[in-house]
Design a protein around this motif. Structure first.
Motif, PDB file in Angstrom:
ATOM      1  N   GLU A 136       0.809  -1.210   0.000  1.00 38.54           N
ATOM      2  CA  GLU A 136       0.000   0.000   0.000  1.00 38.54           C
ATOM      3  C   GLU A 136       0.848   1.269   0.000  1.00 38.54           C
ATOM      4  O   GLU A 136       0.445   2.293  -0.550  1.00 38.54           O
ATOM      5  CB  GLU A 136      -0.922   0.019   1.229  1.00 38.54           C
ATOM      6  CG  GLU A 136      -1.919  -1.131   1.284  1.00 38.54           C
ATOM      7  CD  GLU A 136      -3.048  -0.983   0.279  1.00 38.54           C
ATOM      8  OE1 GLU A 136      -3.214   0.127  -0.272  1.00 38.54           O
ATOM      9  OE2 GLU A 136      -3.770  -1.973   0.041  1.00 38.54           O
ATOM     10  N   GLU A 137       2.026   1.205   0.613  1.00 40.89           N
ATOM     11  CA  GLU A 137       2.773   2.429   0.855  1.00 40.89           C
ATOM     12  C   GLU A 137       4.271   2.136   0.792  1.00 40.89           C
ATOM     13  O   GLU A 137       4.712   1.020   1.071  1.00 40.89           O
ATOM     14  CB  GLU A 137       2.403   2.972   2.244  1.00 40.89           C
ATOM     15  CG  GLU A 137       2.903   4.366   2.556  1.00 40.89           C
ATOM     16  CD  GLU A 137       2.359   4.857   3.894  1.00 40.89           C
ATOM     17  OE1 GLU A 137       2.931   5.820   4.428  1.00 40.89           O
ATOM     18  OE2 GLU A 137       1.363   4.279   4.395  1.00 40.89           O
TER      19      GLU A 137
ATOM     20  N   GLU B  94       8.048   3.957   2.017  1.00 42.38           N
ATOM     21  CA  GLU B  94       8.769   5.006   2.734  1.00 42.38           C
ATOM     22  C   GLU B  94      10.190   5.095   2.177  1.00 42.38           C
ATOM     23  O   GLU B  94      10.945   4.124   2.248  1.00 42.38           O
ATOM     24  CB  GLU B  94       8.832   4.704   4.237  1.00 42.38           C
ATOM     25  CG  GLU B  94       7.477   4.688   4.924  1.00 42.38           C
ATOM     26  CD  GLU B  94       7.589   4.370   6.402  1.00 42.38           C
ATOM     27  OE1 GLU B  94       8.705   4.023   6.852  1.00 42.38           O
ATOM     28  OE2 GLU B  94       6.570   4.458   7.101  1.00 42.38           O
TER      29      GLU B  94
ATOM     30  N   SER C 206       7.036   9.596   2.480  1.00 47.20           N
ATOM     31  CA  SER C 206       6.142   8.444   2.362  1.00 47.20           C
ATOM     32  C   SER C 206       5.192   8.690   1.199  1.00 47.20           C
ATOM     33  O   SER C 206       4.777   9.836   0.967  1.00 47.20           O
ATOM     34  CB  SER C 206       5.355   8.261   3.659  1.00 47.20           C
ATOM     35  OG  SER C 206       4.471   7.176   3.558  1.00 47.20           O
ATOM     36  N   MET C 207       4.865   7.641   0.467  1.00 45.12           N
ATOM     37  CA  MET C 207       4.028   7.804  -0.722  1.00 45.12           C
ATOM     38  C   MET C 207       3.224   6.539  -1.000  1.00 45.12           C
ATOM     39  O   MET C 207       3.606   5.444  -0.550  1.00 45.12           O
ATOM     40  CB  MET C 207       4.905   8.127  -1.937  1.00 45.12           C
ATOM     41  CG  MET C 207       5.861   7.020  -2.325  1.00 45.12           C
ATOM     42  SD  MET C 207       7.308   7.622  -3.228  1.00 45.12           S
ATOM     43  CE  MET C 207       8.181   8.529  -1.947  1.00 45.12           C
ATOM     44  N   PRO C 208       2.128   6.667  -1.741  1.00 40.36           N
ATOM     45  CA  PRO C 208       1.412   5.466  -2.178  1.00 40.36           C
ATOM     46  C   PRO C 208       2.314   4.604  -3.057  1.00 40.36           C
ATOM     47  O   PRO C 208       3.206   5.111  -3.745  1.00 40.36           O
ATOM     48  CB  PRO C 208       0.228   6.023  -2.977  1.00 40.36           C
ATOM     49  CG  PRO C 208       0.105   7.441  -2.571  1.00 40.36           C
ATOM     50  CD  PRO C 208       1.472   7.901  -2.206  1.00 40.36           C
ATOM     51  N   PHE C 209       2.074   3.320  -3.050  1.00 40.79           N
ATOM     52  CA  PHE C 209       2.909   2.370  -3.786  1.00 40.79           C
ATOM     53  C   PHE C 209       3.037   2.752  -5.264  1.00 40.79           C
ATOM     54  O   PHE C 209       4.126   2.673  -5.845  1.00 40.79           O
ATOM     55  CB  PHE C 209       2.331   0.962  -3.648  1.00 40.79           C
ATOM     56  CG  PHE C 209       2.955  -0.045  -4.564  1.00 40.79           C
ATOM     57  CD1 PHE C 209       4.265  -0.454  -4.380  1.00 40.79           C
ATOM     58  CD2 PHE C 209       2.233  -0.582  -5.627  1.00 40.79           C
ATOM     59  CE1 PHE C 209       4.844  -1.382  -5.232  1.00 40.79           C
ATOM     60  CE2 PHE C 209       2.807  -1.503  -6.478  1.00 40.79           C
ATOM     61  CZ  PHE C 209       4.118  -1.906  -6.280  1.00 40.79           C
TER      62      PHE C 209
ATOM     63  N   LYS D 132       3.242   5.443  -6.704  1.00 41.86           N
ATOM     64  CA  LYS D 132       4.104   6.591  -6.979  1.00 41.86           C
ATOM     65  C   LYS D 132       5.593   6.240  -6.979  1.00 41.86           C
ATOM     66  O   LYS D 132       6.436   7.047  -7.383  1.00 41.86           O
ATOM     67  CB  LYS D 132       3.867   7.689  -5.927  1.00 41.86           C
ATOM     68  CG  LYS D 132       2.512   8.359  -6.013  1.00 41.86           C
ATOM     69  CD  LYS D 132       2.480   9.356  -7.153  1.00 41.86           C
ATOM     70  CE  LYS D 132       3.337  10.564  -6.874  1.00 41.86           C
ATOM     71  NZ  LYS D 132       3.254  11.582  -7.948  1.00 41.86           N
TER      72      LYS D 132
ATOM     73  N   ALA E  36       3.227  -0.981  10.776  1.00 41.93           N
ATOM     74  CA  ALA E  36       2.246  -0.211  10.011  1.00 41.93           C
ATOM     75  C   ALA E  36       0.940  -0.990   9.889  1.00 41.93           C
ATOM     76  O   ALA E  36       0.924  -2.229   9.904  1.00 41.93           O
ATOM     77  CB  ALA E  36       2.794   0.115   8.627  1.00 41.93           C
TER      78      ALA E  36
ATOM     79  N   ASP F  90      -1.041  -1.086   7.233  1.00 45.19           N
ATOM     80  CA  ASP F  90      -1.086  -1.717   5.915  1.00 45.19           C
ATOM     81  C   ASP F  90       0.305  -2.202   5.533  1.00 45.19           C
ATOM     82  O   ASP F  90       1.308  -1.811   6.139  1.00 45.19           O
ATOM     83  CB  ASP F  90      -1.586  -0.714   4.868  1.00 45.19           C
ATOM     84  CG  ASP F  90      -2.990  -0.220   5.164  1.00 45.19           C
ATOM     85  OD1 ASP F  90      -3.853  -1.062   5.476  1.00 45.19           O
ATOM     86  OD2 ASP F  90      -3.213   1.005   5.088  1.00 45.19           O
TER      87      ASP F  90
ATOM     88  N   THR G 270       3.605  -2.100   4.159  1.00 48.42           N
ATOM     89  CA  THR G 270       4.422  -0.934   3.823  1.00 48.42           C
ATOM     90  C   THR G 270       5.860  -1.367   3.618  1.00 48.42           C
ATOM     91  O   THR G 270       6.396  -2.174   4.376  1.00 48.42           O
ATOM     92  CB  THR G 270       4.342   0.124   4.944  1.00 48.42           C
ATOM     93  OG1 THR G 270       2.970   0.500   5.124  1.00 48.42           O
ATOM     94  CG2 THR G 270       5.167   1.352   4.611  1.00 48.42           C
TER      95      THR G 270
ATOM     96  N   GLN H 152       9.855  -0.064   3.303  1.00 53.56           N
ATOM     97  CA  GLN H 152      10.782   1.036   3.553  1.00 53.56           C
ATOM     98  C   GLN H 152      12.095   0.746   2.834  1.00 53.56           C
ATOM     99  O   GLN H 152      12.535  -0.404   2.751  1.00 53.56           O
ATOM    100  CB  GLN H 152      11.015   1.247   5.058  1.00 53.56           C
ATOM    101  CG  GLN H 152      11.582   0.050   5.803  1.00 53.56           C
ATOM    102  CD  GLN H 152      11.782   0.338   7.285  1.00 53.56           C
ATOM    103  OE1 GLN H 152      11.907   1.493   7.697  1.00 53.56           O
ATOM    104  NE2 GLN H 152      11.812  -0.708   8.094  1.00 53.56           N
TER     105      GLN H 152
END
Length: 454
Positions: A23-24, A26, A40-43, A45, A97, A99, A101, A103
């Protein structure tokens, strides 16, 4: 949408992800303190080839967030952008997290692709490049000490040990006690779960001597990889503690009457071509390189103390009656020396640096410690004779306060050449500004004992 690059993510992350979608993402970097900053951004992006930027001014702040004017930096407040370059080998889960995520640690570059000299990860890379140029590969193994504490929401109140499963506060002087470890079982279990999800290679975990003090050892390996693991591990430990209603602190000396917390580093060097430990001869005896590494550590470590003990609080760990050594003597299997030679076979001969505090930036502390050993081998620095017996009672060799440490740091040219002059100038300016901030504070001790008594 799943893209091809996700298929090459580390196995630990893919096991954690399961059938869920990411989902995300970092994109993070270690700042001068060793804390994570980034975006941090949506996947959708993110991709490994994406270009993201951060302002260089994030390196111009003290630990309190105050910005510092630095004379050596021209046009400082134009706040130019620096480019983030994802190192996909560091991709890891964020298991706390809500969802799934991901990093990723990023390297930092100028717009022309030049590595940013003041970035801590690049400082370590600079030192490792010097080793590689000589056909050497350093190997390190960090030990992380930290405290679990009751949540401290009022900075004016003393930090207290946590309450364990028995409902009683943690007690000190229980080193290696399995009962003490079991007292905080839920936190420890969460740390293990987070470490597994992140692919962190923990070695052992013990109760240390302080009330609520834990030590975690990491497996030995490449210094950059181990610095990344310490960076990730400290964040995971904090989150595991918070999940269980406690704090985890990496202050060097959080409680007045409890021992401080260190980050001991075991160091050896292998031949890049043969993999042979250059600290041992074929017959198992120690080499000249081994002695010179110790000699360089004795000659230069006191000049890099701000990188090993970076805050005012760091030097409280070296007060009388504590277990932290205040010397740079060396000896076999002797924990009163600043440089201990652990019991091992010739293939694992190594030097343990015991003066580093856990409040350090791991990239900078490892870089500084290896830089001292490197200079010793390059300059063929002979060590002082090995000591035997206890040396706690000897005269303190290391600086006992940040101001003196910064003066020693500022005067040593050889260290600056290895670590990079631009970085050293920045770090010195930031630390002196922090020291001035601290000097303006009035402590509870002063209010209690001086307000009505003088």
């Amino acid at each position: 949408m799943t893209t091809d690059w996700t298929q090459s993510l580390p196995e630990a992350f893919r096991a954690y992800q399961g059938e869920s979608r990411i989902e995300e993402v970092e994109c993070i970097i270690p700042d001068l303190t060793g804390m994570s900053r980034g975006k941090s951004m949506p996947f959708y992006k993110f991709s490994p080839d994406s270009t993201f930027f951060l302002p260089i001014s994030l390196f111009y702040q003290t630990i309190t967030g105050e910005y510092v004017d630095i004379a050596e930096i021209p046009n400082q407040w134009t706040e130019i952008d620096i480019r983030l370059k994802p190192d996909m080998a560091t991709a890891s889960a964020v298991p706390w997290a809500d969802d799934v995520t991901l990093q990723v640690i990023n390297d930092l570059e100028m717009r022309d692709g030049t590595p940013l000299a003041i970035a801590p990860r690049n400082v370590l890379k600079r030192v490792l490049a010097l080793y590689r140029a000589r056909g050497w590969e350093p190997v390190v193994a960090p030990e992380l000490e930290f405290y679990l504490t009751k949540p401290n929401v009022d900075p004016n109140e003393p930090i207290e040990p946590p309450v364990g499963r028995t409902g009683r506060k943690g007690a000190g002087r229980q080193a290696y006690s399995m009962v003490a470890v079991d007292e905080y079982g839920p936190v420890i279990d969460t740390i293990y779960d987070f470490a597994e999800a992140q692919g962190l290679e923990l070695d052992t975990l013990i109760q240390e001597g302080g009330a609520g003090q834990i030590e975690i050892n990491l497996l030995h390996g490449d210094p950059l990889t181990l610095a990344d693991q310490v960076f990730y591990c400290k964040r995971a430990i904090r989150e595991a503690a918070l999940k269980n209603g406690t704090f985890a602190t990496f202050m060097a000396k959080p409680m007045r009457d409890e021992p401080g917390s260190a980050m001991h580093i075991h160091q050896s060097v292998v031949d890049a071509n043969t993999g042979r430990n250059i600290f041992s001869n074929a017959d198992g005896s120690p080499t000249e390189a081994f002695f010179h590494f110790i000699g360089g550590s004795q000659k230069y470590l006191m000049h890099v103390m701000p990188l090993l003990a970076p805050y005012v609080n760091s030097y409280r760990r070296f007060t009388a009656g504590q277990s932290a050594p205040t010397n740079l003597e060396w000896g076999a299997d002797n924990r009163t020396t600043g440089l201990r030679i652990p019991t091992s076979g010739p293939e694992a001969r190594r030097v343990e640096n015991r003066v580093i505090g856990i409040d350090c930036n791991p990239y900078l502390a490892i870089a500084a410690s290896l830089a001292c050993g490197y200079l010793g081998m390059e300059q063929a620095v002979a060590p002082r004779p090995e000591v035997s017996g206890e040396v706690y009672a000897g005269e303190a060799e290391l600086p006992d306060n940040l101001g003196d440490a910064l003066d020693l740091f500022e005067e040593e040219a050889a260290v600056k050449e290895v670590l990079g002059r631009e970085f050293c100038a920045l770090f010195d300016a930031i630390k002196r500004a922090e020291l001035e901030e601290f000097k303006r504070e009035i402590s509870p001790w002063e209010r209690e004992h001086l307000l009505l008594n003088v």
